[in-house]
Design an enzyme around this catalytic site. Sequence first.
Site, PDB file in Angstrom:
ATOM      1  N   HIS A  97      -4.652  -8.921   4.134  1.00 38.79           N
ATOM      2  CA  HIS A  97      -4.268  -7.263   4.296  1.00 38.79           C
ATOM      3  C   HIS A  97      -5.479  -6.799   5.292  1.00 38.79           C
ATOM      4  O   HIS A  97      -6.637  -6.927   5.015  1.00 38.79           O
ATOM      5  CB  HIS A  97      -4.245  -6.600   3.053  1.00 38.79           C
ATOM      6  N   GLU A 167       1.697  -5.380  10.237  1.00 38.43           N
ATOM      7  CA  GLU A 167       1.579  -3.775   9.723  1.00 38.43           C
ATOM      8  C   GLU A 167       0.314  -3.584  10.554  1.00 38.43           C
ATOM      9  O   GLU A 167      -0.946  -3.812  10.416  1.00 38.43           O
ATOM     10  CB  GLU A 167       0.577  -3.903   8.288  1.00 38.43           C
TER      11      GLU A 167
HETATM   12  P1  PGA Z   1       1.203   2.369   3.625  1.00 39.24           P
HETATM   13  O1  PGA Z   1       0.588   1.051   3.420  1.00 39.24           O
HETATM   14  O2  PGA Z   1       2.862   2.367   3.366  1.00 39.24           O
HETATM   15  O3  PGA Z   1       0.688   3.730   2.740  1.00 39.24           O
HETATM   16  O4  PGA Z   1       1.000   2.812   5.077  1.00 39.24           O
HETATM   17  C1  PGA Z   1       0.974  -0.068   3.777  1.00 39.24           C
HETATM   18  C2  PGA Z   1      -0.002  -1.238   3.462  1.00 39.24           C
HETATM   19  O5  PGA Z   1      -1.070  -0.862   3.841  1.00 39.24           O
HETATM   20  O6  PGA Z   1       0.446  -2.129   3.045  1.00 39.24           O
END
Ligand code: PGA
Length: 257
Positions: A97, A167
């Site tokens: 992540h 992401e």
């Molecule tokens: P968010 O986070 O939906 O709050 O943007 C997603 C993530 O970082 O996995």
Amino acid sequence: MEKVIKKIICANWKMNPLTLKEAEKLVNDIAKNITTIKKTEIAVCPPFLYLEKLRKISKKIIIGAQDAFPGDVGAFTGEVSAEMLYLLGTKYVILGHSERRALGETNDDVNKKIKASIASGLYPILCVGERTRDESHDYFNLIKTQLEVCLSGISKNSTAKIIVAYEPIWAISTTPDRRDATADDSREMAVFIRKNLFDKFGKDATQIRVLYGGSVNEKTAGDFLENGGVDGLLVGQASLDAKKFSTIIKTCEALNK
Ligand code: PGA
């Protein structure tokens, strides 16, 4: 017969909530809302210390961790191994992540964690994503490298266990000066990710689910699921609200009919 890929809605709670009591309430509230869900897989990834209790609440809610240490039991102060997580009843583990990469985690580190997780029986959710986008489209190379290094040495036999979550850091809810990503942004990158996975794994790559994550909420989930070219969503902030998260799950289920 072509294998049907099950859509997945996965919650990344990050370092929330503050107490086990709140965590249990959240999962109980989600569980109450999803009794009719059949086609959508639901996963919740809480902090380590809530895993054991939360895993027992609902058969429909699968539990995942947010990191795993790539080593056997031993002298690793503060770490939790992939095998410990597996033996506790954890299925998924979010790896790489951007918030962990910001703490210094490299693609090589993520690769070791993915290998250890698969060897232990866990299903890794590999996060990839660029911090910014530039006009030269260099971010495609960055994603390519993340995939190449993080999945290096992983065999075709393991593809059914792997999920890749795209992401874009610039769209994550807590990024300062963030901006919204669109379903088009998601689809473009999902296609690119799938192409790279196909180049590496051949037709076995079709078993790898590709997710989108970054400020998905109950209003935008449908668009990402319908037009974003993905097999599910990784949800941060909105997953801490049982009503919003349940709406996202129901949206996915309705689109699956
Ligand atoms: P968010 O986070 O939906 O709050 O943007 C997603 C993530 O970082 O996995």
